[in-house]
Write an enzyme that holds these catalytic residues in place. Structure first.
Site, short mmCIF file in Angstrom:
data_model
loop_
_atom_site.label_atom_id
_atom_site.label_comp_id
_atom_site.label_asym_id
_atom_site.label_seq_id
_atom_site.Cartn_x
_atom_site.Cartn_y
_atom_site.Cartn_z
N ASP A 8 0.86 -1.18 0.00
CA ASP A 8 0.00 0.00 0.00
C ASP A 8 0.90 1.24 0.00
O ASP A 8 2.12 1.13 -0.19
CB ASP A 8 -1.00 -0.04 1.17
CG ASP A 8 -0.36 0.16 2.54
OD1 ASP A 8 0.90 0.27 2.62
OD2 ASP A 8 -1.10 0.21 3.55
N CYS A 65 2.74 -3.41 4.13
CA CYS A 65 1.89 -2.26 4.49
C CYS A 65 2.56 -1.58 5.68
O CYS A 65 3.79 -1.67 5.81
CB CYS A 65 0.45 -2.69 4.75
SG CYS A 65 0.21 -3.86 6.09
N THR A 67 2.17 -2.20 9.03
CA THR A 67 2.59 -3.20 10.01
C THR A 67 2.80 -4.58 9.40
O THR A 67 3.38 -5.46 10.05
CB THR A 67 1.50 -3.37 11.09
OG1 THR A 67 0.28 -3.73 10.42
CG2 THR A 67 1.30 -2.08 11.88
N HIS A 98 8.52 -24.67 8.20
CA HIS A 98 7.44 -25.40 8.88
C HIS A 98 6.06 -25.11 8.32
O HIS A 98 5.20 -25.99 8.31
CB HIS A 98 7.43 -25.06 10.38
CG HIS A 98 8.57 -25.70 11.12
ND1 HIS A 98 8.65 -25.73 12.50
CD2 HIS A 98 9.69 -26.34 10.68
CE1 HIS A 98 9.75 -26.36 12.87
NE2 HIS A 98 10.41 -26.72 11.78
N HIS A 133 4.96 -31.80 8.95
CA HIS A 133 4.24 -30.54 8.71
C HIS A 133 3.14 -30.69 7.66
O HIS A 133 2.20 -29.89 7.63
CB HIS A 133 5.22 -29.44 8.32
CG HIS A 133 6.30 -29.25 9.34
ND1 HIS A 133 6.05 -28.76 10.60
CD2 HIS A 133 7.62 -29.54 9.30
CE1 HIS A 133 7.17 -28.74 11.30
NE2 HIS A 133 8.14 -29.21 10.53
C1 RB5 Z 1 -2.60 2.30 6.55
O1 RB5 Z 1 -2.79 3.44 7.32
C2 RB5 Z 1 -2.30 1.14 7.48
O2 RB5 Z 1 -3.45 0.79 8.17
C3 RB5 Z 1 -1.78 -0.04 6.69
O3 RB5 Z 1 -0.60 0.31 6.03
C4 RB5 Z 1 -1.44 -1.29 7.46
O4 RB5 Z 1 -0.59 -1.02 8.52
C5 RB5 Z 1 -2.56 -2.15 7.85
O5 RB5 Z 1 -2.39 -3.18 8.52
#
Ligand code: RB5
Length: 149
Positions: A8, A65, A67, A98, A133
């Site tokens: 993203d 993204c 996180t 695994h 596995h």
């Molecule tokens: C975007 O603001 C953020 O929510 C996205 O990049 C991501 O971290 C979602 O899990």
């Protein structure tokens, strides 16, 4: 050596860097976007990466993204996708050995470029161990059947 990658807007810059890194290593990288730092919605890129893997056009993909969490949740909705969100190389390696993770997710707000490279390397250079596995992955696949959903 084919791989797909998506991000993203938060992951855009790191995606560009990881794409360059993999291209230098000789990978044929299918970049599904996003193509600029303009705001977008991560499920869109997760879907494109998942579809390319489902169609067997590529065996593996990377999703970035903020996180890595949103990408992994979205990607894991698709049958046959095993997406692992990681922030250190031990888990990246074992996600392949695994769990046979076919999608690696990480967060551009969590890891820097050097760490991201260690994650990608640990995962792409590892091999699925199979054996005990297989049964576990079969159990996961069974939960994708119509009856379980
Ligand atoms: C975007 O603001 C953020 O929510 C996205 O990049 C991501 O971290 C979602 O899990």
């Amino acid at each position: 050596m084919k791989i797909t990658i998506g991000a993203d807007h938060i992951g855009y810059e790191l995606k560009q860097q990881i794409t360059a890194y993999l291209t230098n290593l000789g990978y044929d990288v299918i970049d599904v976007g996003t193509t600029s730092p303009e705001r977008t919605d991560y499920p869109l890129q997760a879907q494109q990466v998942a579809k390319l893997i489902q169609s067997k056009e590529v065996p593996n993909g990377i999703l970035i993204c903020g996180t890595g969490i949103g990408m992994s949740i979205a990607a894991n909705k698709y049958r046959g996708i095993r997406a692992a969100v990681v922030s250190e190389p031990y888990s990246a390696q074992f996600s392949k050995e695994h769990n046979n993770a076919n999608v690696l997710c990480f967060g551009a707000r969590v890891v820097d470029y050097d760490t991201a490279v260690t994650l990608v390397d640990a995962w792409r250079l590892a091999s699925y161990e199979g054996e005990r596995h297989n049964k576990r992955l079969d159990l996961i696949s069974a939960s994708e059947t119509k009856e379980q959903r």
